[in-house]
Design an enzyme around this catalytic site. Structure first.
Site, PDB file in Angstrom:
ATOM      1  N   ASP A 121      -7.231  -1.380  -4.426  1.00 12.14           N
ATOM      2  CA  ASP A 121      -8.255  -0.956  -3.473  1.00 12.14           C
ATOM      3  C   ASP A 121      -9.171   0.102  -4.091  1.00 12.14           C
ATOM      4  O   ASP A 121     -10.386   0.096  -3.859  1.00 12.14           O
ATOM      5  CB  ASP A 121      -7.617  -0.391  -2.203  1.00 12.14           C
ATOM      6  CG  ASP A 121      -6.783  -1.413  -1.454  1.00 12.14           C
ATOM      7  OD1 ASP A 121      -7.097  -2.621  -1.529  1.00 12.14           O
ATOM      8  OD2 ASP A 121      -5.809  -1.003  -0.801  1.00 12.14           O
TER       9      ASP A 121
ATOM     10  N   ASP B 120       0.839  -1.195   0.000  1.00 14.21           N
ATOM     11  CA  ASP B 120       0.000   0.000   0.000  1.00 14.21           C
ATOM     12  C   ASP B 120       0.874   1.244   0.000  1.00 14.21           C
ATOM     13  O   ASP B 120       1.986   1.227   0.533  1.00 14.21           O
ATOM     14  CB  ASP B 120      -0.904   0.013   1.235  1.00 14.21           C
ATOM     15  CG  ASP B 120      -1.986  -1.042   1.199  1.00 14.21           C
ATOM     16  OD1 ASP B 120      -2.439  -1.390   0.095  1.00 14.21           O
ATOM     17  OD2 ASP B 120      -2.400  -1.502   2.277  1.00 14.21           O
TER      18      ASP B 120
END
Length: 162
Positions: free
Chosen positions: A135, A117
């Site tokens: 995401d 991330d």
């Protein structure tokens, strides 16, 4: 017409997967784990983290659970995609984005045992969980499905007319 839709949706899926994986490779090779670069002060930073859970590190370290859930989710989304009317383009596109996001993070979980991330936003003083392109695709896909449901329920408009 049916084949054109599949081709476009395949292109969308491949582009999202490539954007996701290449952005993660770029972050992985150009930043140190935990490093953060402020892009817009008090709003947006690029912060490189590994997440072994879901959003907010929920179920951290439960990789087998995520493998099983990802496979089941892909099967269910594929089933719904194949059984959704071709005119329901918003729903089908939402499903394609959700599949792309699921595959993008599934690749990370299989290969690295964590998800990479790096997109870090603070909005109105709240520091959102750091996320990635996969995401984003998942969230946009869910949003499109909600829009489709809302249009059907409130406006009677859902299917694309020829």
């Amino acid at each position: 017409m049916k084949h054109k839709v599949y081709i476009w949706h395949s292109i969308i899926c491949i582009v999202v997967l490539l954007l996701d994986q290449f952005s993660k490779i770029w972050i992985d090779t150009s930043m140190q784990l935990g490093q953060s670069i402020t892009v817009i002060p008090n709003f947006f930073s690029i912060t490189y983290l590994h997440n072994t859970g879901a959003a907010w590190s929920i179920l951290e370290g439960k990789m087998l659970f995520f493998y099983i859930v990802s496979i089941i989710a892909l099967i269910v989304m594929g089933y719904f995609y194949m059984n959704t009317d071709k005119e329901e383009m918003i729903t089908k596109t939402g499903l394609v984005l959700m599949v792309s996001g699921t595959i993008g993070n599934f690749i990370d979980r299989i290969v690295f045992h964590h998800v990479r991330d790096f997109l870090d936003f603070t909005i109105f003083g709240y520091d959102f969980p750091v996320f990635n392109v996969a995401d984003m695709a998942l969230c946009i896909g869910v949003f499109l499905i909600f829009v489709s449901i809302g249009l059907e329920h409130f406006g009677g408009i859902r299917k694309c007319e020829k």
